[in-house]
Structure formats: structure tokens, C-alpha cells
Enzyme design. Structure first.
Site, PDB file in Angstrom:
ATOM      1  N   GLU A  66      78.612  47.569  54.868  1.00 47.96           N
ATOM      2  CA  GLU A  66      79.441  46.559  54.236  1.00 47.96           C
ATOM      3  C   GLU A  66      79.965  47.126  52.930  1.00 47.96           C
ATOM      4  O   GLU A  66      79.180  47.350  52.004  1.00 47.96           O
ATOM      5  CB  GLU A  66      78.617  45.304  53.932  1.00 47.96           C
ATOM      6  CG  GLU A  66      78.154  44.539  55.155  1.00 47.96           C
ATOM      7  CD  GLU A  66      77.385  43.283  54.767  1.00 47.96           C
ATOM      8  OE1 GLU A  66      77.720  42.211  55.278  1.00 47.96           O
ATOM      9  OE2 GLU A  66      76.448  43.363  53.952  1.00 47.96           O
TER      10      GLU A  66
ATOM     11  N   ASP B  20      73.462  47.341  54.686  1.00 48.44           N
ATOM     12  CA  ASP B  20      73.752  46.023  54.136  1.00 48.44           C
ATOM     13  C   ASP B  20      74.248  46.187  52.696  1.00 48.44           C
ATOM     14  O   ASP B  20      73.680  46.971  51.932  1.00 48.44           O
ATOM     15  CB  ASP B  20      72.468  45.189  54.174  1.00 48.44           C
ATOM     16  CG  ASP B  20      72.685  43.746  53.791  1.00 48.44           C
ATOM     17  OD1 ASP B  20      73.412  43.048  54.521  1.00 48.44           O
ATOM     18  OD2 ASP B  20      72.120  43.316  52.762  1.00 48.44           O
TER      19      ASP B  20
END
Ligand code: CA
Length: 677
Positions: free
Chosen positions: A385, A356
Site C-alpha cells: 500500500e 501493509d
């Protein structure tokens, strides 16, 4: 407390404006040297060891003036039955204490004095087992949590990461709806149940995953998170889990008994074993970039000031948009991330990690993570990400950004290029994309098709999100059109195609996913898209009730044609290595776009995979996408073509018919795939 993922929108918006430099390259010299005299300690005996000599504790806290460990009979009630003063070991920055007994069944917390006062109790940062709500760490025999056959358990071998097909799911979404037919609703054990059916007799749960054919599930955060009260599970509180509490123990609400520290561990392993037995790998979403709490986090309560980044004035920096960010660039934090992922790979046989807000971490940390995991299992897939949700003291060039993926090895990033271009931008629900009739996005779709690698026929200067070929290899790119964030594909189509018949939306969904599954890179899909699941238009459902988030499995009969098409896409990709090339050079050599003037003929892309690409049995594969709401005609070269996909139907074996080429017309929002031997 912020658990919102809304902030991701900011991050992506910065990047989609094509100005990553807008995230300032502020350097922070004070920040860099603040911890230079703190000794790091990377021993395997951090916090708890139980062996023949008894039970030993070792807490890393270089600046504490006193440290003690409290022993409890219970995971959340009662006072300490014993408190041990810990002894300082200044060379390692740690504090130690031990007892001759094995304290199995007991619970413990650490408590440090920061020189001014005793801080609140903490289970530490390395608790591998915890009591209810993760407040106290537990002493258990981890071997006793192994399911039968665990010694020989392993996930699927992965030769190239482009062979992986990712299915992103939340435990509750998959099983909570009554139509799932699953007994252990919302639990790890849900995916251990075979033979479960929807009311219409369609396979659900793990049998559904096998039927669909995906290679890996990607489970949303499954470590112990903060927001769901494990003492009140009857409330059915829902959360995505992006609010980390204990990184090295599973979440209690997914177990059948959160008060039994072994239950969540055993049941998670049983789920992983069941998936592995079904040939499916398990990727875990990890959120090392921030903690649920600031001062009350386990990081701050064990080593105040160290693990989180701060600005010069002492404020927590907040690149996560959730109140704080962690400091992977500091040795002890970097080792924490590396050792934690290694622990999940070793103890739980996890097959991959999705980071993340990965750009909060530095590229050096990510490289070390991938290199260390590779030693355990070369099939482990690491991606994340490639953006942040705010500014950080970490210099831009050090961040694990999408644009910096070339500085990393064995790490992939999500391509927002394809995502936004195919279905329309996520910040504007009504905005359409290439697959729903909006012109002008052809070049950005092509960037996705070539996995953001350098290609002689792709003009990156005309790309919407990226202005240069940031991926050196297709193994660095994960392609997708939707995930848990933002409107799911069905809702996006319903909002942006309002007024059109549902048949058009179903067609556009097939087209959008055909683009993902035929593109170079690794395809990624959101659970339930294959049965046209929706979330009733809620774009940020991180704490919405099950009535919004749960997949209604009655959809599988209602939209059976959709499911069969997705299943066909998965099978096609698995059978044909041409869609899974492993180098930028191969893509440049074998993927040839047909000349189409997108000013005159928008929403039409046509290309060939030539020369038995990547060892494919098919000499040439012709792939054509019509994203327009009207039919479009293309000229197919003469040849003996098998029809693989046409007008919303697909046959991986290519037996939808044959053609000798010439003019062929594509129905609105559809893909045409042809192959010749
Ligand atoms: Ca929890």
C-alpha cells in the site's frame, strides 16, 4: 488499542484528493540523530541458537543496565525453572547467556532493566516458535516441523510480475461456512484438503482455487497476532490480524493446537506445500509498520525507545492510525524487516510479500528488502500500500509512497486509480463508477489500463487520483477493484445500484473485473468475488463474526455463470501475453485507444492491443467497455474477428462467434473483446 483499518480511508482520501503533499514534509532533526550511538547487530544468532555447544541466547538491547533470560517448562503457566543473568557485549549492543544442554521443549522469556526498573517479560522480537498467545518463546527443532518432501518444495517460477494473478483471502473466510465441506475450518490445514464440495457438489477450498486458475493466493496476516485469545478458540473470535505480536512465528488460532509451538509451524508449512503442489504461490500480508501494543510491545520491552518512531516531545508518532509506527530508517529496525522477510522466504518458502501501509517504511528499506529476497528466489513478488494513515516524522520524499514507486526497484504498489474509478469512490457507498454508469471517469480508468505509465494518449492531468505517470513499468502496479478493506464488490454494487435488478449488478461485476484482468499491471481479486460473495454491507469487517465474513459456497451453484466468467478471464489473461506487457515503452507502442469523445459518449472506452503485443499469437485484440446502463454502439474496423467476450459471456479461445467488423452494440454494463490473427 486500535485494530481498525478505517484509518486507511484517511490515507487514501489524502491521495485521492491529489495532494499527497498534504502529508506534511515535517523533518525531525532530533529524531534522526537520537540513536546514532546505538550499535546495530545483524548476526544470525540473535536471541536463540541451539547447536552442538548447547543453547545460546543473545538479545540486542544496547541501553539496558541488566538483562536476564527466564526458562520455563510451559508456554504460559508456572514459574521459571531457571533464570540466567546475561553478559553485556557493548560492541554489538547485545547480551549473551548459554547453557550446555539443548533446551528443546522448553520456553523462555527475556527481561531487561532499563536502568530504573525491570520491565515485563518478553519473548523477544525474534521468537521463531511461541507458546499459546505468544507470551513465551519456545525452543524447538525447526527441522522437525518440515512436512514430507519439504526439501524439494518450491512455488511457481515467475518470469514477470505481470504474469501473477493474485487472490486475496482470509483463512476463516475460505473455510468457516458449513457449505465449504472442509473439515479443518478456519485452519491452515483447510487448504490441504482435496475433494471438498459445496452442498450442490461444487468444488471448494484448494480444488476451487485450482479450478479458478489463479497463480497466487495472498493470505491476510498469518504471523502471530494479538487479538484472538488462543486459549478460547471455541469463542470463534474473528480478526483480520493487523495487530502484530510475534513477527516470526505463525498465528496460533489457525493451528489445530496453539499450545504446541510446533503445530502452527508444521501446519502452515503443510498448507504452503499443498498450494505449491497445486502450482499456486503463497504471498503473505506483512504488517511491519506498527505493533499491536506501544509500551507493552516486544520491541519496547527489548530496546525501549528504539524501534518505534516518536515526535520530538517523546510521543509515539502514529502514521498507522493504530497507535504507533515503526522506524525502518533505523539500521536495527531495517535489518529486522529484511531478515524477517528473508526468514519467511527461506523457512516457509513464501513467494511474495504484501506490505501493509508500506509508505511508513522508507524507500531504501524496501529496495533492500526486494534485493535481498531476489537473491533467495527471483520469483518473489513484493508489493504494498503506497500510502500512510497519518503523518510521520519520516520525510515525505523518503516514504515508500505510490508516488515514489519510481525510486524503488522490484516493488509494486496498489493502484487506487482503477479501483475508485471503476466502481465508484469507497468513501461514499452510493457513489457509482465508470462500470456502473457514472460519467467523467474515463481518463482515470485509462490510467489504470496503462498501469499508470507514461502513455501518449492518456492525460494524467484529468486523472482523479494521480496527476502524473508514477509507474516506470507495469511491473510496479497492482490493479484491483476490491480487497478486504471497504465494501466488497458485491456490497458496493448493491448499495450504488439500489433499485436495479440483480442481473445488472452481476453484469457490472463482470465488467469491473474484466477491466482489471485486461489492464496492464498485475491483477488482484478478493476471495469469493467469483461467486458474488457479500459481507452484508459491512465495510470494515475486521472483527465481524464469521456470519458476515465467511464465504457461503452455495453461491457457487447459484452464481455459476459468474464463476465461469471469472474463470474465463483468468484463462484469457494466462493465455495472452498482450495483457501482460513488461515495459512502459511496449504499452505506449502497442496499446492504442480509439478516439471517443467522452463528453458526448460517456462510459465507453475502446482500445486495441496491436502488433502481436508482447509476443501474443493474436495480431490485434480489441477491448471495449460499456459502463452505461444502456446499450452503446461502436464501429469495429473491417477484419476477420473472433469474438472472445460479449454481453456477459467469455471464451478465451475466441469461439463465441465471428464478425467482419462494422457496427457492434454492447449490452449495458458489458465488455466486448475481439481478436484477429
Ligand atoms: Ca496470536
Amino acid at each position: 488499542m486500535f485494530h481498525s483499518k478505517l484509518s486507511l480511508i484517511m490515507a487514501s482520501a489524502l491521495l485521492t484528493c491529489g495532494m499527497p503533499a498534504a502529508v506534511s514534509a515535517q523533518t525531525n532533526s532530533k529524531y534522526d540523530v537520537r540513536f546514532i550511538d546505538w550499535p546495530a547487530y545483524n548476526g544470525e544468532d540473535l536471541e536463540l541458537t541451539v547447536d552442538a555447544s548447547g543453547t545460546r541466547f543473545r538479545l540486542w538491547s544496547p541501553k539496558a543496565s541488566e538483562v536476564r533470560v527466564n526458562i520455563y517448562e510451559n508456554g504460559h503457566t508456572g514459574s521459571a525453572v531457571k533464570t540466567l543473568q546475561m553478559k553485556s557485549d557493548p560492541a554489538t549492543g547485545t547480551w549473551t547467556a548459554s547453557v550446555p544442554e539443548k533446551l528443546y521443549g522448553k520456553f523462555y522469556t527475556f527481561q531487561i532493566n532499563d536502568g530504573e526498573k525491570w520491565l515485563d517479560e518478553t519473548p523477544g522480537v525474534w521468537a521463531k516458535a511461541v507458546g499459546v498467545n505468544g507470551a513465551r518463546a519456545a525452543v524447538i527443532d525447526l527441522d522437525s516441523t518440515d512436512p514430507a518432501g519439504w526439501d524439494t518444495d518450491k512455488g511457481p517460477a515467475v518470469r514477470n510480475f505481470t504474469d501473477v494473478i493474485v487472490y486475496e483471502m482470509h483463512h476463516r473466510d475460505m473455510s468457516m461456512h458449513p457449505s465449504s465441506g472442509i473439515a479443518n475450518k478456519g485452519k491452515f490445514l483447510a487448504l490441504t484438503e482435496h475433494g471438498t464440495l459445496s452442498p450442490q457438489g461444487m468444488k471448494t477450498g484448494i480444488d476451487h482455487l485450482k479450478e479458478l486458475g489463479v497463480t497466487h493466493v495472498h493470505i491476510l496476516p498469518s504471523y502471530d497476532y494479538n487479538s484472538v485469545d488462543e486459549l478460547n478458540l471455541q469463542d470463534n473470535t474473528y480478526n483480520w490480524g493487523y495487530d502484530p505480536l510475534n513477527y516470526n512465528a505463525p498465528e496460533g488460532s489457525y493451528s489445530t493446537n496453539p499450545s504446541d509451538p510446533a503445530a502452527r509451524i508444521r501446519e502452515m508449512k503443510e498448507m504452503i506445500k499443498a498450494l505449491h503442489d497445486a502450482g499456486i504461490g503463497v504471498i503473505m500480508d506483512v504488517v511491519y509498520n506498527h505493533t499491536a501494543d506501544n509500551d507493552a510491545s516486544n520491541f519496547e520491552l527489548t530496546a525501549p525507545g528504539y524501534y518505534h518512531r516518536h515526535w520530538d516531545d517523546g510521543r509515539y508518532s502514529d502514521a498507522s492510525g493504530c497507535g504507533n509506527e515503526t522506524a525502518s530508517d533505523l539500521r536495527q529496525m531495517r535489518d529486522f524487516i529484511i531478515n524477517s522477510t528473508k526468514y519467511w522466504a527461506d523457512e516457509y518458502h513464501i513467494d511474495g510479500f504484501r506490505f501493509d501501509l508500506m509508505a511508513i517504511h522508507d524507500t531504501e528499506t524496501m529496495n533492500e528488502v526486494a534485493a535481498e529476497l531476489k537473491k533467495i528466489n527471483p520469483s518473489i513478488f513484493v508489493y504494498g500500500e503506497g500510502w500512510t494513515a497519518g503523518d510521520s516524522p519520516l520525510q515525505t520524499e523518503r516514504r515508500a509512497l505510490k508516488e515514489n514507486v519510481g525510486k524503488m526497484t522490484d516493488i509494486a504498489v496498489f493502484s487506487d486509480d482503477l479501483r475508485d474509478a471503476v466502481k465508484g469512490h469507497y468513501t461514499n457507498a452510493a457513489d457509482r463508477g465508470f462500470a456502473t454508469g457514472k460519467p467523467g471517469l474515463e481518463e482515470t480508468v485509462k490510467i489504470g489500463i496503462v498501469a499508470a505509465t507514461d502513455h501518449p494518449q492518456v492525460d494524467f492531468s484529468n486523472g482523479n487520483n494521480s496527476k502524473f505517470p508514477y509507474a516506470k513499468s507495469p511491473e510496479m502496479i497492482v490493479n484491483y477493484v476490491s480487497c478486504h478493506d471497504d465494501l466488497c464488490l458485491t456490497d458496493k454494487l448493491r448499495k450504488s445500484m439500489e433499485g436495479e435488478p440483480e442481473q445488472n449488478m452481476l453484469a457490472a461485476a463482470k465488467l469491473a473485473q474484466t477491466i482489471v484482468f485486461t489492464s496492464q499491471g498485475t491483477p488482484f481479486m478478493f476471495a469469493g468475488e467469483e461467486v458474488f460473495r457479500d459481507k452484508q454491507g459491512v465495510h470494515n469487517s475486521y472483527k465481524s463474526p464469521d456470519s458476515i465474513n465467511a464465504i457461503d459456497w452455495s453461491n457457487k451453484a447459484k452464481y455459476r455463470d459468474q464463476f465461469d466468467y471469472y474463470k474465463g478471464l483468468v484463462a484469457l489473461r494466462k493465455a495472452h501475453p498482450a495483457f501482460r506487457m513488461t515495459s512502459a515503452a511496449d504499452i505506449a507502442r502497442h496499446l492504442k485507444f480509439d478516439r471517443i469523445d467522452s463528453k458526448k459518449t460517456p462510459n465507453l472506452i475502446s482500445y486495441s492491443l496491436t502488433g502481436n503485443a508482447n509476443g501474443d499469437e493474436w495480431k490485434e485484440i480489441k477491448v471495449v467497455f460499456n459502463g452505461a446502463g444502456s446499450p452503446q454502439t461502436v464501429n469495429i474496423p473491417k477484419g476477420d474477428w473472433m469474438i472472445v467476450a460479449q454481453d456477459g459471456r467469455i471464451s478465451p479461445a475466441g469461439d463465441l462467434g465471428a464478425t467482419n467488423g462494422g457496427k457492434m452494440t454492447l449490452s449495458p454494463y458489458s465488455a466486448l473483446i475481439l481478436a484477429r490473427k
